[in-house]
Design a protein around this motif. Structure first.
Motif, PDB file in Angstrom:
ATOM      1  N   ALA A 168     103.211  30.795  23.812  1.00 25.29           N
ATOM      2  CA  ALA A 168     102.148  30.709  22.890  1.00 25.29           C
ATOM      3  C   ALA A 168     102.301  31.515  21.540  1.00 25.29           C
ATOM      4  O   ALA A 168     103.108  32.424  21.812  1.00 25.29           O
ATOM      5  CB  ALA A 168     100.651  31.218  23.446  1.00 25.29           C
ATOM      6  N   VAL A 169     101.967  31.134  20.375  1.00 21.81           N
ATOM      7  CA  VAL A 169     102.138  31.767  19.142  1.00 21.81           C
ATOM      8  C   VAL A 169     100.956  32.204  18.696  1.00 21.81           C
ATOM      9  O   VAL A 169     100.013  31.501  18.541  1.00 21.81           O
ATOM     10  CB  VAL A 169     103.156  31.013  18.192  1.00 21.81           C
ATOM     11  N   TYR A 170     100.964  33.525  18.142  1.00 18.04           N
ATOM     12  CA  TYR A 170      99.712  34.119  17.681  1.00 18.04           C
ATOM     13  C   TYR A 170      99.977  34.608  16.238  1.00 18.04           C
ATOM     14  O   TYR A 170     100.909  35.633  16.001  1.00 18.04           O
ATOM     15  CB  TYR A 170      99.165  35.307  18.579  1.00 18.04           C
ATOM     16  N   ILE A 171      99.635  34.096  15.204  1.00 21.15           N
ATOM     17  CA  ILE A 171      99.915  34.342  13.754  1.00 21.15           C
ATOM     18  C   ILE A 171      99.003  35.011  12.801  1.00 21.15           C
ATOM     19  O   ILE A 171      97.617  34.590  12.807  1.00 21.15           O
ATOM     20  CB  ILE A 171     100.239  32.831  13.097  1.00 21.15           C
ATOM     21  N   ASP A 172      99.144  36.214  12.424  1.00 17.78           N
ATOM     22  CA  ASP A 172      98.714  37.064  11.539  1.00 17.78           C
ATOM     23  C   ASP A 172      98.713  36.349  10.145  1.00 17.78           C
ATOM     24  O   ASP A 172      99.630  36.562   9.544  1.00 17.78           O
ATOM     25  CB  ASP A 172      99.093  38.269  11.527  1.00 17.78           C
ATOM     26  N   VAL A 230      99.029  27.382  19.584  1.00 21.45           N
ATOM     27  CA  VAL A 230      99.442  28.292  18.362  1.00 21.45           C
ATOM     28  C   VAL A 230      98.049  28.567  18.108  1.00 21.45           C
ATOM     29  O   VAL A 230      97.043  27.710  17.482  1.00 21.45           O
ATOM     30  CB  VAL A 230     100.065  27.430  17.218  1.00 21.45           C
ATOM     31  N   ARG A 231      97.810  29.824  17.773  1.00 25.60           N
ATOM     32  CA  ARG A 231      96.522  30.438  17.351  1.00 25.60           C
ATOM     33  C   ARG A 231      96.876  31.100  15.954  1.00 25.60           C
ATOM     34  O   ARG A 231      97.541  32.070  15.602  1.00 25.60           O
ATOM     35  CB  ARG A 231      95.925  31.443  18.302  1.00 25.60           C
ATOM     36  N   ALA A 291      97.101  21.314  19.615  1.00 27.22           N
ATOM     37  CA  ALA A 291      97.426  22.460  20.089  1.00 27.22           C
ATOM     38  C   ALA A 291      97.353  23.699  18.877  1.00 27.22           C
ATOM     39  O   ALA A 291      98.053  24.827  19.262  1.00 27.22           O
ATOM     40  CB  ALA A 291      98.577  22.599  20.821  1.00 27.22           C
ATOM     41  N   VAL A 292      96.833  23.590  17.944  1.00 29.53           N
ATOM     42  CA  VAL A 292      96.529  24.578  17.012  1.00 29.53           C
ATOM     43  C   VAL A 292      95.130  24.947  16.841  1.00 29.53           C
ATOM     44  O   VAL A 292      94.354  23.900  16.352  1.00 29.53           O
ATOM     45  CB  VAL A 292      97.241  24.410  15.547  1.00 29.53           C
ATOM     46  N   THR A 293      94.690  26.246  16.958  1.00 31.42           N
ATOM     47  CA  THR A 293      93.319  26.626  16.723  1.00 31.42           C
ATOM     48  C   THR A 293      93.383  27.679  15.607  1.00 31.42           C
ATOM     49  O   THR A 293      94.258  28.640  15.502  1.00 31.42           O
ATOM     50  CB  THR A 293      92.723  27.208  17.946  1.00 31.42           C
ATOM     51  N   THR A 294      92.288  27.756  14.749  1.00 34.65           N
ATOM     52  CA  THR A 294      91.979  28.745  13.869  1.00 34.65           C
ATOM     53  C   THR A 294      90.928  29.774  14.391  1.00 34.65           C
ATOM     54  O   THR A 294      89.979  29.368  14.700  1.00 34.65           O
ATOM     55  CB  THR A 294      91.668  28.091  12.530  1.00 34.65           C
ATOM     56  N   HIS A 295      91.189  30.869  13.789  1.00 30.13           N
ATOM     57  CA  HIS A 295      90.282  32.041  14.142  1.00 30.13           C
ATOM     58  C   HIS A 295      89.953  32.881  12.961  1.00 30.13           C
ATOM     59  O   HIS A 295      90.796  33.162  12.199  1.00 30.13           O
ATOM     60  CB  HIS A 295      90.627  32.743  15.480  1.00 30.13           C
ATOM     61  N   PHE A 296      88.685  33.213  12.738  1.00 34.60           N
ATOM     62  CA  PHE A 296      88.351  33.855  11.495  1.00 34.60           C
ATOM     63  C   PHE A 296      87.716  35.223  11.558  1.00 34.60           C
ATOM     64  O   PHE A 296      86.801  35.436  12.318  1.00 34.60           O
ATOM     65  CB  PHE A 296      87.404  33.002  10.505  1.00 34.60           C
ATOM     66  N   GLY A 297      88.141  35.882  10.516  1.00 33.22           N
ATOM     67  CA  GLY A 297      87.685  37.377  10.541  1.00 33.22           C
ATOM     68  C   GLY A 297      86.779  37.199   9.119  1.00 33.22           C
ATOM     69  O   GLY A 297      86.106  36.417   8.849  1.00 33.22           O
ATOM     70  N   THR A 298      86.592  38.545   8.662  1.00 36.30           N
ATOM     71  CA  THR A 298      85.938  38.424   7.375  1.00 36.30           C
ATOM     72  C   THR A 298      86.577  38.936   6.223  1.00 36.30           C
ATOM     73  O   THR A 298      87.348  39.942   6.206  1.00 36.30           O
ATOM     74  CB  THR A 298      84.584  39.574   7.553  1.00 36.30           C
ATOM     75  N   LEU A 339      92.905  38.648  17.089  1.00 35.25           N
ATOM     76  CA  LEU A 339      94.391  38.189  17.593  1.00 35.25           C
ATOM     77  C   LEU A 339      94.745  39.055  18.897  1.00 35.25           C
ATOM     78  O   LEU A 339      95.304  38.405  19.757  1.00 35.25           O
ATOM     79  CB  LEU A 339      95.354  38.524  16.584  1.00 35.25           C
ATOM     80  N   ALA A 340      94.745  40.256  18.939  1.00 33.39           N
ATOM     81  CA  ALA A 340      94.990  41.050  20.099  1.00 33.39           C
ATOM     82  C   ALA A 340      94.162  40.733  21.307  1.00 33.39           C
ATOM     83  O   ALA A 340      94.572  40.770  22.310  1.00 33.39           O
ATOM     84  CB  ALA A 340      94.559  42.642  19.939  1.00 33.39           C
ATOM     85  N   ALA A 341      92.661  40.400  21.322  1.00 30.83           N
ATOM     86  CA  ALA A 341      91.848  39.973  22.198  1.00 30.83           C
ATOM     87  C   ALA A 341      92.324  38.802  22.752  1.00 30.83           C
ATOM     88  O   ALA A 341      92.430  38.572  23.996  1.00 30.83           O
ATOM     89  CB  ALA A 341      90.308  40.003  21.843  1.00 30.83           C
ATOM     90  N   HIS A 342      92.639  37.686  22.011  1.00 30.89           N
ATOM     91  CA  HIS A 342      93.014  36.455  22.523  1.00 30.89           C
ATOM     92  C   HIS A 342      94.562  36.407  22.988  1.00 30.89           C
ATOM     93  O   HIS A 342      94.574  35.712  24.181  1.00 30.89           O
ATOM     94  CB  HIS A 342      93.105  35.342  21.467  1.00 30.89           C
ATOM     95  N   LEU A 343      95.432  37.265  22.658  1.00 29.93           N
ATOM     96  CA  LEU A 343      96.440  37.521  23.280  1.00 29.93           C
ATOM     97  C   LEU A 343      96.532  38.177  24.566  1.00 29.93           C
ATOM     98  O   LEU A 343      97.293  37.492  25.474  1.00 29.93           O
ATOM     99  CB  LEU A 343      97.421  38.370  22.378  1.00 29.93           C
ATOM    100  N   VAL A 344      95.668  39.173  24.825  1.00 31.29           N
ATOM    101  CA  VAL A 344      95.473  39.343  26.127  1.00 31.29           C
ATOM    102  C   VAL A 344      95.065  38.572  27.128  1.00 31.29           C
ATOM    103  O   VAL A 344      95.297  38.357  28.205  1.00 31.29           O
ATOM    104  CB  VAL A 344      94.917  40.806  25.977  1.00 31.29           C
ATOM    105  N   CYS A 345      93.930  37.942  26.693  1.00 33.50           N
ATOM    106  CA  CYS A 345      93.083  37.003  27.493  1.00 33.50           C
ATOM    107  C   CYS A 345      94.072  35.936  28.072  1.00 33.50           C
ATOM    108  O   CYS A 345      93.916  35.563  29.105  1.00 33.50           O
ATOM    109  CB  CYS A 345      91.901  36.655  26.689  1.00 33.50           C
ATOM    110  N   ASP A 346      94.820  35.212  27.197  1.00 35.27           N
ATOM    111  CA  ASP A 346      95.655  34.218  27.358  1.00 35.27           C
ATOM    112  C   ASP A 346      96.620  34.406  28.363  1.00 35.27           C
ATOM    113  O   ASP A 346      96.992  33.838  29.351  1.00 35.27           O
ATOM    114  CB  ASP A 346      96.458  33.729  26.347  1.00 35.27           C
TER     115      ASP A 346
END
Length: 336
Positions: free
Chosen positions: A13-17, A53-54, A86-93, A131-138
């Protein structure tokens, strides 16, 4: 890595900042911004099955004095990403605040207090935590065998450590800079990949993409431009300059990768290889290595035997060259 089936590739899995990727690799490369993050991940990880890929970002909004078209370009890109499997987007503020801050360099008033100016501070909040939360949970859910973070932000050190120690998952860095920061290197990651311009240019989305809302079109300012320089620029047609050279221009010519011998004291090992010289000196437990001809190519390694490989990657990254065409000689500086 818990891979029991013979012949099956390990799952990654890839976690993109997203903001770090932009600042480090895309800000000055608009032709690379229409990026297919799944294709890029698969290109950099050919020995893995990329199952997820997140992409973490924040929706930008118009800020006075900035490009008013930026939010619409980002919106088009996010729509395009949503079409990828298999690509998901996650939003901050996205935040834009006016505040008083001390001047730099520091100036003092008569009473000794720092002089301040009112500034507009633009920042993105929440994406790193997500990102950190999804990384650990996955990792804890057993979804992957290896987790790669595409960022050069030291904020992810603890999450990566937990993923490996508690989740039993291999960790990897996909670095958008010539060299990862020391705190990330100190983790001794199982895998390190460098996100180079050539890989990004080869991983672009189609100019037109259809989704349920209609057709998404690549922004005009993000379209690829001709790489051929006019003759008066001093480049041979089809050649690219190595960024970071402080004196004259060094050319690597497409097709034969020939260094300008009157500018560079490099020797040839073969018809496609140029040898560079880098110097290494010790800083605490790290070796800091910098190339003489390409000063922007700087690496940090824990063992000197890793220096040549790290420098090859760094030089290729800065020069936008092929790593197999780069050879490096390391010269160690002994403390006096």
């Amino acid at each position: 890595m818990g891979v029991e089936e013979v012949g099956r590739k390990p799952r990654a899995a890839v976690y993109i900042d997203g903001f770090n990727l932009y600042r480090r690799a895309l800000e000055h490369r608009p032709d690379c911004r229409w990026l297919d993050v799944r294709k890029l991940s698969e290109t950099l990880l050919p020995d893995f099955e990329v199952v997820l890929v997140r992409y973490f970002t924040a929706r930008v909004r118009f800020v006075e004095g900035e490009d008013p078209a930026a939010p619409s370009r980002q919106s088009a890109y996010l729509r395009a990403l949503a079409t990828l499997p298999a690509v998901t987007t996650h939003f901050g503020t996205f935040r834009s605040d006016r505040r008083w801050m001390a001047k730099s360099p520091l100036e003092l008033d008569d009473d000794g207090s720092p002089r301040t100016v009112r500034v507009r501070k633009i920042e993105e909040k929440g994406s790193d935590v997500s990102l950190a939360a999804h990384l650990v949970c996955d990792a804890m859910d057993g979804l992957v065998d290896a987790a790669f973070v595409l960022s050069n932000d030291s904020d992810f050190v603890d999450a990566l450590r937990i993923v490996r120690e508690r989740g039993g998952v291999e960790i990897g860095l996909m670095c958008p800079s010539p060299s990862p920061v020391r705190s990330l290197l100190a983790l001794e990651p199982d895998h390190v990949r460098h996100v180079r311009a050539a890989a990004m240019r080869d991983s672009q989305l189609p100019d037109r993409i259809a989704d349920v809302r209609g057709v998404i079109t690549r922004p005009k300012s993000w379209r690829a431009r001709s790489t051929e320089a006019p003759p008066e620029a001093g480049f041979a047609p089809g050649s690219r300059d190595i960024r970071g050279c402080t004196a004259n221009v060094l050319r690597i010519t497409t097709g034969c990768n020939r260094a300008a011998q009157d500018l560079l004291p490099a020797t040839k090992r073969g018809p496609m290889t140029t040898t560079f010289t880098s110097h290494a000196h010790r800083e605490g437990r790290w070796w800091v290595v910098q190339n003489d001809q390409v000063p922007g190519a700087i690496s940090q390694v824990s063992r000197i035997e890793l220096a040549a490989g790290a420098q090859r990657e760094a030089i290729a990254f800065v020069a936008e060259a092929v790593v197999d065409d780069v050879a490096v000689v390391i010269r160690m500086e002994r403390p006096s």
